[in-house]
Motif scaffolding. Structure first.
Motif, PDB file in Angstrom:
ATOM      1  N   ALA A 234       0.840  -1.211   0.000  1.00 45.60           N
ATOM      2  CA  ALA A 234       0.000   0.000   0.000  1.00 45.60           C
ATOM      3  C   ALA A 234       0.865   1.247   0.000  1.00 45.60           C
ATOM      4  CB  ALA A 234      -0.932  -0.035   1.207  1.00 45.60           C
ATOM      5  N   ARG A 235       1.204   1.721   1.174  1.00 41.34           N
ATOM      6  CA  ARG A 235       2.115   2.844   1.376  1.00 41.34           C
ATOM      7  C   ARG A 235       2.880   2.564   2.659  1.00 41.34           C
ATOM      8  NH1 ARG A 235       1.583   3.979  -3.168  1.00 41.34           N
ATOM      9  NH2 ARG A 235       0.745   5.867  -4.114  1.00 41.34           N
ATOM     10  N   GLY A 236       4.136   3.021   2.733  1.00 42.98           N
ATOM     11  CA  GLY A 236       4.953   2.793   3.923  1.00 42.98           C
ATOM     12  C   GLY A 236       4.319   3.383   5.174  1.00 42.98           C
ATOM     13  N   THR A 237       3.604   4.475   5.009  1.00 43.12           N
ATOM     14  CA  THR A 237       3.009   5.168   6.160  1.00 43.12           C
ATOM     15  C   THR A 237       1.942   4.335   6.873  1.00 43.12           C
ATOM     16  OG1 THR A 237       1.450   6.177   4.613  1.00 43.12           O
ATOM     17  CG2 THR A 237       3.361   7.502   5.257  1.00 43.12           C
ATOM     18  N   VAL A 238       1.390   3.331   6.217  1.00 44.45           N
ATOM     19  CA  VAL A 238       0.299   2.554   6.832  1.00 44.45           C
ATOM     20  C   VAL A 238       0.824   1.638   7.946  1.00 44.45           C
ATOM     21  CG1 VAL A 238      -1.720   1.092   6.368  1.00 44.45           C
ATOM     22  CG2 VAL A 238      -0.901   2.636   4.592  1.00 44.45           C
ATOM     23  N   VAL A 239       2.130   1.337   7.887  1.00 45.58           N
ATOM     24  CA  VAL A 239       2.743   0.444   8.877  1.00 45.58           C
ATOM     25  C   VAL A 239       3.681   1.260   9.772  1.00 45.58           C
ATOM     26  CG1 VAL A 239       4.294  -1.534   9.152  1.00 45.58           C
ATOM     27  CG2 VAL A 239       2.581  -1.543   7.333  1.00 45.58           C
ATOM     28  N   GLU A 262       8.504   3.848   4.754  1.00 46.72           N
ATOM     29  CA  GLU A 262       8.134   5.162   5.292  1.00 46.72           C
ATOM     30  C   GLU A 262       8.868   6.301   4.589  1.00 46.72           C
ATOM     31  OE1 GLU A 262       6.628   4.456   9.820  1.00 46.72           O
ATOM     32  OE2 GLU A 262       8.472   5.615   9.610  1.00 46.72           O
ATOM     33  N   ASN A 263      10.159   6.122   4.305  1.00 44.48           N
ATOM     34  CA  ASN A 263      10.978   7.236   3.799  1.00 44.48           C
ATOM     35  C   ASN A 263      11.717   6.823   2.525  1.00 44.48           C
ATOM     36  OD1 ASN A 263      12.361   9.687   3.718  1.00 44.48           O
ATOM     37  ND2 ASN A 263      13.991   8.945   5.078  1.00 44.48           N
ATOM     38  N   GLU A 264      10.928   6.448   1.501  1.00 43.42           N
ATOM     39  CA  GLU A 264      11.524   5.948   0.251  1.00 43.42           C
ATOM     40  C   GLU A 264      12.368   7.027  -0.427  1.00 43.42           C
ATOM     41  OE1 GLU A 264       8.190   4.632  -2.078  1.00 43.42           O
ATOM     42  OE2 GLU A 264       7.589   3.179  -0.573  1.00 43.42           O
ATOM     43  N   PRO A 265      13.475   6.678  -1.067  1.00 42.96           N
ATOM     44  CA  PRO A 265      13.995   5.323  -1.268  1.00 42.96           C
ATOM     45  C   PRO A 265      14.918   4.842  -0.148  1.00 42.96           C
ATOM     46  CG  PRO A 265      15.306   6.865  -2.518  1.00 42.96           C
ATOM     47  CD  PRO A 265      14.283   7.683  -1.782  1.00 42.96           C
ATOM     48  N   HIS A 266      14.856   5.520   1.010  1.00 42.91           N
ATOM     49  CA  HIS A 266      15.744   5.140   2.110  1.00 42.91           C
ATOM     50  C   HIS A 266      15.070   4.083   2.971  1.00 42.91           C
ATOM     51  CE1 HIS A 266      18.144   8.414   0.725  1.00 42.91           C
ATOM     52  NE2 HIS A 266      17.075   9.183   0.777  1.00 42.91           N
ATOM     53  N   VAL A 267      15.711   2.940   3.072  1.00 37.12           N
ATOM     54  CA  VAL A 267      15.160   1.828   3.846  1.00 37.12           C
ATOM     55  C   VAL A 267      16.102   1.606   5.029  1.00 37.12           C
ATOM     56  CG1 VAL A 267      14.540  -0.624   3.771  1.00 37.12           C
ATOM     57  CG2 VAL A 267      14.157   0.826   1.768  1.00 37.12           C
ATOM     58  N   PRO A 268      15.600   1.638   6.256  1.00 35.71           N
ATOM     59  CA  PRO A 268      16.488   1.523   7.413  1.00 35.71           C
ATOM     60  C   PRO A 268      17.387   0.291   7.339  1.00 35.71           C
ATOM     61  CG  PRO A 268      14.215   1.905   8.120  1.00 35.71           C
ATOM     62  CD  PRO A 268      14.187   1.707   6.630  1.00 35.71           C
ATOM     63  N   GLN A 269      18.644   0.474   7.750  1.00 37.47           N
ATOM     64  CA  GLN A 269      19.595  -0.639   7.733  1.00 37.47           C
ATOM     65  C   GLN A 269      19.069  -1.801   8.578  1.00 37.47           C
ATOM     66  OE1 GLN A 269      23.561   0.557   8.642  1.00 37.47           O
ATOM     67  NE2 GLN A 269      24.371  -1.533   8.471  1.00 37.47           N
TER      68      GLN A 269
END
Ligand code: NAP
Ligand code: 8YV
Length: 319
Positions: A234-239, A262-269
């Motif tokens: 859906a969208r990163g914000t939903v989770v 949540e913060n595309e294209p940055h995906v937490p390590q």
């Protein structure tokens, strides 16, 4: 139409050539000028009559306010959660999007992520390529998907396409949404938490935005439990991404398949390092066929508007 009397359109996201080229043939296109050259943008802003960009595009009130001649916002995507529709409507500017044409593609990827995370397909691929099969023997056993229970958070156009595919896997289907849908036989639960407690796979496919922000939180993940898998297309914000990282790390849930963050294209390590997640780069609609169909519809909405014809696919708030 000569360059001088072609309507001016601002793009707010990099667009693929199969959209940009026909767009340039019909319109005077200012490619992301508001981001790349604010001075040049200030000069052309009074002439801009259309905006176009993707489903992730930011179209805030502050941008709309700088465009006195704006007539239409045409989104190349079905989601439009970062477009300030209320501000556009207040100015009498309709917003269009590209529903339906991407249902199959997004549903296909959702099923792909479900299979990938349960059967560990990416990990298996690495296992063979790293020659671990020969060195260490068979991989540990994985988990079955056919016949299991799937809960769909948002049984809309794409959610229904996911349900159709899950039925072919003999899955038992349930859903949640703000309302129980008349004529839908699947079990309905009034909240994501109650749905999660009753399924093996929880698939999220609601719109983004404030109404669904962090809807899948710590409690929902606890309800899904240590045998459960989460899939988010859906969208990163939903989770609640931090709660998800902790739930995956502590085996509160079994695993997750994620196309959005949540913060595309940055995906937490911390998420990238986990072995019980399968991650894709927001590519659920990204096939040549479907992106072409989305481009055609986004362009057709612009062309219809400037030809004085009815819009093909306005967002519900603008119908
Ligand atoms: P849709 O037909 O409008 O379906 C949305 C569903 O979500 C509806 O069933 C709706 O049911 C439910 N819903 C809406 N607001 C809700 C809320 N506050 N709480 C709970 N449920 C809610 O939309 P769609 O065409 O299927 O697309 C869904 C979303 O998928 C898009 O908005 C976009 O964000 C995302 N998407 C992602 C990709 C990708 O590349 N990963 C591609 C395409 C779309 P009720 O009205 O009954 O609540
Ligand atoms: C695309 C999407 O990422 O349709 C949506 O809502 O998120 C996706 O199909 C996007 O629209 C292309 O920029």
């Amino acid at each position: 139409m000569s360059a001088s009397n072609k309507p001016a359109v601002l793009t707010v996201l990099p667009l693929p050539p199969f959209y940009l080229e026909p767009l340039k043939a019909a319109f005077t296109v200012h490619e992301r000028l508001h981001l790349t050259d604010p001075q040049a943008f200030a000069k052309v802003a009074p002439t801009i009559r259309g905006i176009t960009g993707g489903g992730e595009s930011q179209v805030p009130k502050s941008l709309i306010d700088q465009l006195p001649a704006l007539e239409l916002i045409s989104i190349f995507g079905v989601g439009y959660d970062k477009v300030d529709v209320a501000a556009a409507k207040a100015r009498g500017v309709p917003v269009t999007h590209t529903p339906e044409v991407l249902n199959d593609e997004v549903a296909d990827l959702a099923l792909g992520l479900m299979l990938s995370v349960a059967r560990k397909i990416p990990q298996s691929d690495r296992y063979v390529k790293d020659n671990l099969w020969a060195d260490k023997g068979n991989m540990p056993l994985t988990r079955k998907m056919s016949g299991k229970r799937v809960g769909i958070v948002g049984l809309g156009r794409i959610g229904k396409a996911i349900a159709q595919r899950a039925a072919a896997f003999d899955m038992k289907i349930a859903y949640t949404g703000r309302n129980r849908q008349p004529g839908v036989a699947h079990a309905w639960y009034p909240s994501a938490k109650e749905l999660a407690a009753n399924v093996d796979f929880l698939v999220v496919i609601t719109p983004g935005g404030e109404a669904t922000r962090k809807m899948i939180d710590r409690e929902v993940l606890q309800a899904l439990g240590p045998e459960g898998f989460l899939v988010n297309v859906a969208r990163g914000t939903v989770v609640d991404e931090q709660a998800l990282i902790e739930a995956l790390r502590d085996r509160v849930i079994a695993g997750a398949g994620l196309d959005v963050f949540e913060n595309e294209p940055h995906v937490p390590q911390a998420l990238r390092e986990l072995d019980n997640v399968v991650l894709t780069p927001h590519m659920a609609s990204a096939t040549r066929e479907t992106r072409q169909a989305m481009a055609d519809l986004a362009l057709a909405n612009l062309q219809a508007h400037f030809a004085g014809q009815p819009l093909l696919s306005p967002v519900p708030e603008c119908r």
